[in-house]
Design an enzyme around this catalytic site. Sequence first.
Site, PDB file in Angstrom:
ATOM      1  N   TYR A 106      48.490  11.108 -57.304  1.00  0.00           N
ATOM      2  CA  TYR A 106      49.545  10.203 -56.675  1.00  0.00           C
ATOM      3  C   TYR A 106      50.805  11.264 -56.650  1.00  0.00           C
ATOM      4  O   TYR A 106      51.317  11.741 -57.540  1.00  0.00           O
ATOM      5  CB  TYR A 106      49.704   8.999 -57.866  1.00  0.00           C
ATOM      6  CG  TYR A 106      51.050   8.472 -57.726  1.00  0.00           C
ATOM      7  CD1 TYR A 106      51.436   8.333 -56.485  1.00  0.00           C
ATOM      8  CD2 TYR A 106      51.342   7.136 -58.584  1.00  0.00           C
ATOM      9  CE1 TYR A 106      52.492   7.277 -56.172  1.00  0.00           C
ATOM     10  CE2 TYR A 106      52.461   6.313 -58.302  1.00  0.00           C
ATOM     11  CZ  TYR A 106      52.990   6.385 -57.183  1.00  0.00           C
ATOM     12  OH  TYR A 106      53.966   5.587 -56.953  1.00  0.00           O
ATOM     13  N   LYS A 164      47.185   9.942 -52.729  1.00  0.00           N
ATOM     14  CA  LYS A 164      48.033   9.164 -52.262  1.00  0.00           C
ATOM     15  C   LYS A 164      49.310   9.980 -51.797  1.00  0.00           C
ATOM     16  O   LYS A 164      50.137  10.287 -52.692  1.00  0.00           O
ATOM     17  CB  LYS A 164      48.317   8.167 -53.415  1.00  0.00           C
ATOM     18  CG  LYS A 164      49.385   7.178 -53.225  1.00  0.00           C
ATOM     19  CD  LYS A 164      49.523   6.234 -54.137  1.00  0.00           C
ATOM     20  CE  LYS A 164      50.472   5.165 -54.166  1.00  0.00           C
ATOM     21  NZ  LYS A 164      51.978   5.405 -54.179  1.00  0.00           N
TER      22      LYS A 164
END
Lengths: 285, 285
Positions: free
Chosen positions: A132, A160
């Site tokens: 992330y 991500k």
Amino acid sequence: MEHRGVSAFPLTPLDEDRLDEAAYAALVARVVASGVATVTALGSTGSYAYCSRDERAAAIAIAVENAGATPVLAGIGATRTRHVIEHADDAASAGAAALLLAPVSYQPLGDDEVFGLFRDVASATDLPIVIYDNPRTTGYTFTPEMYARVAELPRIASIKVPGRPLAEAAPLLERIRSLVPPHVSVGFSGDGFAVGCREAGYDAWYSVLAGTLPEIALRVWETGDDAALNPLWDLFAEAGGGLRVMAAIAEQNGWAAPACLPRPLIGLTDPQRARLADILAHLGM
Amino acid sequence: MEHRGVSAFPLTPLDEDRLDEAAYAALVARVVASGVATVTALGSTGSYAYCSRDERAAAIAIAVENAGATPVLAGIGATRTRHVIEHADDAASAGAAALLLAPVSYQPLGDDEVFGLFRDVASATDLPIVIYDNPRTTGYTFTPEMYARVAELPRIASIKVPGRPLAEAAPLLERIRSLVPPHVSVGFSGDGFAVGCREAGYDAWYSVLAGTLPEIALRVWETGDDAALNPLWDLFAEAGGGLRVMAAIAEQNGWAAPACLPRPLIGLTDPQRARLADILAHLGM
């Protein structure tokens, strides 16, 4: 599980500063019923960085219980590796299908520290991990080379990436794909960039909007048209991201109690809430 | 208590990732014996942002036990107001004399959110509060006007301002003094700016160096001369602040176990440790 399509990031609503279990269960059930590919519990929109260990474990259990066959990803970030691993263990026990990990920091982190975090967590869990990258909240900016270095670790399943306009998103995706193993999917966050990133060919949309208004997010992902949503993206930008806007939508619809965000966070102002009501009315909500 | 003079910020050393109670007690006792004005337990150098609630409570109790008549300030920052107030309660129970509070964030905070945090904490504690401004770790930058707004709250006793060279530190101090109530002291952090801020007339030095090498820090505060320390300040800058350097000094001297920082933080590299040993030898350590 496949890390593709729309992953919905629901709020973790509070009531009087305590986890609102009933509201959360209903949010997850509604999101899942819309047909999203996955649900990410305790994303940034799910306020993971504000929840205690107990609250996090309770939230994941509720999400899994209410998600049926839809896989649940669990945000596990924390400043300290020990705590991240505790959250990973708790998420696995609660039935999460994968983990979302941002290099949350207090002291700014160097590349070797971020790599060490992912290495230590990957060797302590059996679940797939989504890298992330959220520079705005973590203070750490991944380079494409750092995506590649971390993606070589076992269990890394997806990345991500912060969304960008098509002209930047497309060459970045090409560069990432040239560096990371082919089994690692590349998704994006930043709902206002959904149309451009979809056109660029990103595998997954890690979506704030889908956590509260999943039908609208799925329509954007299907049609590649978000022209009607520009006023909403403007409000996201003005309110420092989608979190406060989603909270206001949930509060306005009675899906969450008033002031459902963890203090010190403050929700939208009254004029912003009035604008939001107009925007939603134009969207037929 | 007076918020003036040198406040020492000791490390909170870990051993195998657990609080090293004996090492911590000895660090505090040694610092206090040097004659610093106050000790701040669980400052940034004390890794407050990495410690669990139990570890924090244990650390404050140890610091108070070993500080004798020297007042102990306690860092209480956290992303969530509820947790900050829990830490404030625990610190009061453990005998802390004052609280140090930074607006720790995950979602970037607006001015009203930061004000609300301090307001809620000030109304929940009886202890004096030091406003801790550390943009590098919190992502929030106070304006002089925000110092003033928060300093009007009850219990605000001092402000810890990022240090600057004399030419900037002096007019900033004048501006702050023109805005905040006279009972609020103005201190600085950033050891490399100690000489300039001392000359500008700041009331207090919130000092990383004094937490590990208090005699050297007290000499700088007394004489206004830190010429011999320039190589140390260079190493601070290279290592992302004083924390990793202080950890290496403590490890080198046997005051802490190897790798005493909380993971994912990594200590100095071997070449940096060699340079540090040279620097300390030149300082007669």
